[in-house]
Design a protein around this motif. Structure first.
Motif, PDB file in Angstrom:
ATOM      1  N   LEU A 124      39.987 -34.155  -6.226  1.00 46.38           N
ATOM      2  CA  LEU A 124      39.226 -34.186  -7.483  1.00 46.38           C
ATOM      3  C   LEU A 124      38.388 -32.919  -7.547  1.00 46.38           C
ATOM      4  CD1 LEU A 124      37.912 -37.876  -7.457  1.00 46.38           C
ATOM      5  CD2 LEU A 124      40.050 -36.991  -8.416  1.00 46.38           C
ATOM      6  N   ALA A 163      26.315 -39.110 -10.910  1.00 47.81           N
ATOM      7  CA  ALA A 163      27.410 -38.457 -10.185  1.00 47.81           C
ATOM      8  C   ALA A 163      28.516 -39.379  -9.716  1.00 47.81           C
ATOM      9  CB  ALA A 163      26.836 -37.744  -8.966  1.00 47.81           C
ATOM     10  N   GLN A 178      36.518 -40.098 -17.283  1.00 42.28           N
ATOM     11  CA  GLN A 178      35.767 -38.865 -17.039  1.00 42.28           C
ATOM     12  C   GLN A 178      36.230 -37.725 -17.927  1.00 42.28           C
ATOM     13  OE1 GLN A 178      33.377 -37.918 -14.806  1.00 42.28           O
ATOM     14  NE2 GLN A 178      33.091 -40.018 -14.135  1.00 42.28           N
ATOM     15  N   VAL A 235      43.390 -48.824  -4.996  1.00 42.68           N
ATOM     16  CA  VAL A 235      42.468 -48.296  -6.015  1.00 42.68           C
ATOM     17  C   VAL A 235      43.119 -47.185  -6.838  1.00 42.68           C
ATOM     18  CG1 VAL A 235      40.290 -48.924  -4.920  1.00 42.68           C
ATOM     19  CG2 VAL A 235      41.430 -46.753  -4.308  1.00 42.68           C
ATOM     20  N   PHE A 257      30.465 -39.758   0.253  1.00 43.46           N
ATOM     21  CA  PHE A 257      31.327 -39.367  -0.865  1.00 43.46           C
ATOM     22  C   PHE A 257      32.791 -39.298  -0.444  1.00 43.46           C
ATOM     23  CE2 PHE A 257      27.446 -36.799  -2.238  1.00 43.46           C
ATOM     24  CZ  PHE A 257      27.001 -37.790  -3.095  1.00 43.46           C
ATOM     25  N   LEU A 283      35.320 -31.454  -8.884  1.00 43.64           N
ATOM     26  CA  LEU A 283      34.069 -31.959  -9.456  1.00 43.64           C
ATOM     27  C   LEU A 283      33.053 -30.841  -9.635  1.00 43.64           C
ATOM     28  CD1 LEU A 283      33.848 -35.044  -7.084  1.00 43.64           C
ATOM     29  CD2 LEU A 283      34.277 -35.142  -9.538  1.00 43.64           C
ATOM     30  N   GLU A 284      32.129 -31.053 -10.569  1.00 40.36           N
ATOM     31  CA  GLU A 284      31.001 -30.131 -10.753  1.00 40.36           C
ATOM     32  C   GLU A 284      30.164 -30.118  -9.467  1.00 40.36           C
ATOM     33  OE1 GLU A 284      28.525 -31.416 -13.984  1.00 40.36           O
ATOM     34  OE2 GLU A 284      27.040 -29.843 -13.661  1.00 40.36           O
ATOM     35  N   TYR A 285      29.654 -28.942  -9.103  1.00 37.18           N
ATOM     36  CA  TYR A 285      28.772 -28.844  -7.936  1.00 37.18           C
ATOM     37  C   TYR A 285      27.330 -28.857  -8.411  1.00 37.18           C
ATOM     38  CZ  TYR A 285      26.159 -26.834  -4.063  1.00 37.18           C
ATOM     39  OH  TYR A 285      25.229 -26.623  -3.089  1.00 37.18           O
ATOM     40  N   ALA A 286      26.526 -29.821  -7.906  1.00 38.94           N
ATOM     41  CA  ALA A 286      25.103 -29.908  -8.273  1.00 38.94           C
ATOM     42  C   ALA A 286      24.303 -29.144  -7.219  1.00 38.94           C
ATOM     43  CB  ALA A 286      24.684 -31.374  -8.310  1.00 38.94           C
ATOM     44  N   LYS A 314      36.715 -33.007  -3.900  1.00 41.10           N
ATOM     45  CA  LYS A 314      36.721 -34.289  -3.220  1.00 41.10           C
ATOM     46  C   LYS A 314      38.161 -34.587  -2.793  1.00 41.10           C
ATOM     47  CE  LYS A 314      35.093 -38.990  -3.319  1.00 41.10           C
ATOM     48  NZ  LYS A 314      34.135 -39.922  -3.936  1.00 41.10           N
ATOM     49  N   LEU A 341      40.842 -37.150  -1.288  1.00 41.96           N
ATOM     50  CA  LEU A 341      41.102 -38.571  -1.050  1.00 41.96           C
ATOM     51  C   LEU A 341      42.501 -38.690  -0.450  1.00 41.96           C
ATOM     52  CD1 LEU A 341      39.924 -39.539  -4.606  1.00 41.96           C
ATOM     53  CD2 LEU A 341      38.678 -40.178  -2.547  1.00 41.96           C
ATOM     54  N   LEU A 393      34.002 -34.066 -14.123  1.00 42.98           N
ATOM     55  CA  LEU A 393      35.242 -34.062 -13.330  1.00 42.98           C
ATOM     56  C   LEU A 393      36.153 -33.081 -14.069  1.00 42.98           C
ATOM     57  CD1 LEU A 393      37.277 -35.172 -11.224  1.00 42.98           C
ATOM     58  CD2 LEU A 393      37.782 -37.004 -12.807  1.00 42.98           C
ATOM     59  N   GLU A 436      39.524 -43.985 -13.969  1.00 42.08           N
ATOM     60  CA  GLU A 436      38.297 -43.207 -13.874  1.00 42.08           C
ATOM     61  C   GLU A 436      38.519 -41.780 -14.348  1.00 42.08           C
ATOM     62  OE1 GLU A 436      35.663 -44.279 -10.929  1.00 42.08           O
ATOM     63  OE2 GLU A 436      35.545 -42.227 -10.228  1.00 42.08           O
ATOM     64  N   VAL A 489      34.043 -34.487   0.836  1.00 42.42           N
ATOM     65  CA  VAL A 489      33.792 -33.580  -0.287  1.00 42.42           C
ATOM     66  C   VAL A 489      33.385 -32.233   0.295  1.00 42.42           C
ATOM     67  CG1 VAL A 489      32.478 -33.225  -2.389  1.00 42.42           C
ATOM     68  CG2 VAL A 489      32.930 -35.547  -1.612  1.00 42.42           C
ATOM     69  N   LEU A 531      41.337 -45.243  -9.871  1.00 42.24           N
ATOM     70  CA  LEU A 531      41.149 -43.789  -9.881  1.00 42.24           C
ATOM     71  C   LEU A 531      41.742 -43.206 -11.154  1.00 42.24           C
ATOM     72  CD1 LEU A 531      40.255 -41.171  -8.611  1.00 42.24           C
ATOM     73  CD2 LEU A 531      42.356 -41.131  -7.271  1.00 42.24           C
TER      74      LEU A 531
HETATM   75  C1  LIG Z   1      32.235 -37.441 -11.562  1.00 41.85           C
HETATM   76  O1  LIG Z   1      32.054 -37.741 -10.198  1.00 41.85           O
HETATM   77  C2  LIG Z   1      33.000 -38.516  -9.574  1.00 41.85           C
HETATM   78  C3  LIG Z   1      34.207 -38.963 -10.174  1.00 41.85           C
HETATM   79  C4  LIG Z   1      35.099 -39.739  -9.433  1.00 41.85           C
HETATM   80  C5  LIG Z   1      34.785 -40.056  -8.112  1.00 41.85           C
HETATM   81  C6  LIG Z   1      35.695 -40.859  -7.263  1.00 41.85           C
HETATM   82  O2  LIG Z   1      35.713 -40.682  -6.061  1.00 41.85           O
HETATM   83  N1  LIG Z   1      36.437 -41.809  -7.886  1.00 41.85           N
HETATM   84  C7  LIG Z   1      37.327 -42.648  -7.250  1.00 41.85           C
HETATM   85  C8  LIG Z   1      37.856 -42.387  -5.972  1.00 41.85           C
HETATM   86  C9  LIG Z   1      38.756 -43.276  -5.402  1.00 41.85           C
HETATM   87  C10 LIG Z   1      39.131 -44.440  -6.082  1.00 41.85           C
HETATM   88  C11 LIG Z   1      38.584 -44.694  -7.337  1.00 41.85           C
HETATM   89  C12 LIG Z   1      37.699 -43.813  -7.926  1.00 41.85           C
HETATM   90  C13 LIG Z   1      33.614 -39.634  -7.506  1.00 41.85           C
HETATM   91  C14 LIG Z   1      32.725 -38.862  -8.242  1.00 41.85           C
HETATM   92  N2  LIG Z   1      31.499 -38.420  -7.718  1.00 41.85           N
HETATM   93  C15 LIG Z   1      31.238 -38.335  -6.366  1.00 41.85           C
HETATM   94  O3  LIG Z   1      32.021 -38.499  -5.492  1.00 41.85           O
HETATM   95  C16 LIG Z   1      29.795 -38.002  -6.015  1.00 41.85           C
HETATM   96  C17 LIG Z   1      29.553 -36.524  -6.071  1.00 41.85           C
HETATM   97  S1  LIG Z   1      30.586 -35.651  -4.948  1.00 41.85           S
HETATM   98  C18 LIG Z   1      30.356 -34.043  -5.587  1.00 41.85           C
HETATM   99  C19 LIG Z   1      29.072 -33.349  -5.248  1.00 41.85           C
HETATM  100  C20 LIG Z   1      28.590 -32.397  -6.144  1.00 41.85           C
HETATM  101  N3  LIG Z   1      27.476 -31.710  -5.922  1.00 41.85           N
HETATM  102  C21 LIG Z   1      26.787 -31.927  -4.777  1.00 41.85           C
HETATM  103  N4  LIG Z   1      25.633 -31.338  -4.311  1.00 41.85           N
HETATM  104  C22 LIG Z   1      25.326 -31.899  -3.101  1.00 41.85           C
HETATM  105  C23 LIG Z   1      26.261 -32.843  -2.768  1.00 41.85           C
HETATM  106  C24 LIG Z   1      27.211 -32.871  -3.821  1.00 41.85           C
HETATM  107  C25 LIG Z   1      28.386 -33.608  -4.060  1.00 41.85           C
END
Ligand SMILES: COc1ccc(C(=O)Nc2ccccc2)cc1NC(=O)CCSCc1cnc2[nH]ccc2c1
Length: 273
Positions: free
Chosen positions: A89, A154, A66, A55, A25, A91-94, A43, A45, A77, A62, A28, A59
């Motif tokens: 970012l 996700a 989102q 990107v 990921f 993000l919701e925690y799962a 997250k 970056l 998000l 996105e 994160v 982003l």
């Molecule tokens: C809506 O979600 C996302 C939205 C955007 C992006 C993203 O990085 N976009 C991007 C980046 C750079 C260039 C262009 C676009 C990533 C995600 N989603 C994740 O990264 C996976 C879950 S990370 C969170 C999370 C939660 N809950 C967990 N429980 C256990 C692990 C865990 C991990």
């Protein structure tokens, strides 16, 4: 949530905890927003990395996509912020983690669990298609499990608005439908194909067209070389559903709303999802 949308967040609003699924990921971390004690995934970056892989626009698009998506089976998000060197970012925690780890542990899922997951993903995809978003990367690595055991799509690293469909190759080959491996134009029906692949993998523990060499997987996909192993024992109703989704001609694939009326789903999926 109005104030959350406009609030200017900074890293000092959060207590940052352990890394979550580091690597796949990006970076994160689990984090707690100090004022609300709300647990989130943060997250991080690096702007330098975003710039060199060009990107930033992806982003921005996105985050735009989102911010309009609100569905129980789509990871939220909540917002984003940045500092000198990083973009964060929120993000919701799962709480129950990554689906693929659960699938590796159980080897394969019961028909009831598989049907419940497939139905909730179908509802999430119907919702996305209604907003003219096709996901195109539905695979176990992009699915998380929420606190009540519900599935969350996700990763939107590849989602695009249907008006600017692109022919980029994304993710592993296993999940790509014929029209994508043959890189012809594609539409929302790619998600139905991927959901069929996922349903098969939930029930058998491996994707249907898996092969040692990429070239063999490619051939099996374009020929739709679909075989059901004798073990584990799977109902003919489940096989019927999968056979209606993994159809080469994208217009002939079972429509998502029809999937929710299929006997296997009606008889096995837990309505709460
Ligand atoms: C809506 O979600 C996302 C939205 C955007 C992006 C993203 O990085 N976009 C991007 C980046 C750079 C260039 C262009 C676009 C990533 C995600 N989603 C994740 O990264 C996976 C879950 S990370 C969170 C999370 C939660 N809950 C967990 N429980 C256990 C692990 C865990 C991990």
């Amino acid at each position: 949530q109005k104030e959350a949308a406009q609030k200017r967040w900074t890293i000092s609003d959060f207590d940052v905890g352990k890394p979550l699924g580091r690597g796949k990921f990006g970076h994160v971390y689990i984090a707690r927003e100090k004022r609300s004690n709300h647990i989130v995934a943060l997250k991080v970056l690096f702007k330098s990395q975003l710039q060199q892989s060009q990107v930033e626009h992806q982003l921005r698009r996105e985050v735009e996509i989102q911010s309009h998506l609100r569905h129980p089976n789509i990871l939220r998000l909540y917002g984003y912020f940045y500092d000198q060197k990083r973009v964060y970012l929120i993000l919701e925690y799962a709480a129950r983690g990554e689906l693929y780890k659960e699938l590796q542990k159980c080897k394969y899922f019961s028909e009831r669990r598989a049907a419940t997951y497939v139905a909730s993903l179908a509802r999430a995809l119907i919702y996305c298609h209604g907003k003219h978003v096709i996901h195109r990367d539905i695979k176990p690595e992009n699915l998380l499990i929420g606190a009540q055991g519900e599935l969350k799509i996700a990763d939107f690293g590849w989602s695009v608005h249907t008006f600017n469909r692109r022919r980029t190759m994304c993710g592993t080959l296993d999940y790509l439908p014929p029209e994508m491996v043959e890189s012809v134009e594609h539409d929302a029906s790619v998600d139905i194909w991927s959901l069929g692949i996922l349903c098969y993998e939930f029930l058998y523990g491996v994707p249907p067209f898996e092969a040692k060499e990429h070239s063999d997987t490619y051939r099996r996909i374009v020929q739709v070389d679909l075989k059901f192993p004798p073990k584990p024992i799977v109902s003919s109703s489940a096989k019927d559903l999968i056979s209606q989704m993994l159809v080469k001609e994208s217009t002939q694939r079972l429509a998502l709303h029809k999937l929710l009326e299929h006997p296997w789903i009606v008889q096995n999926a837990d309505p709460s999802g």
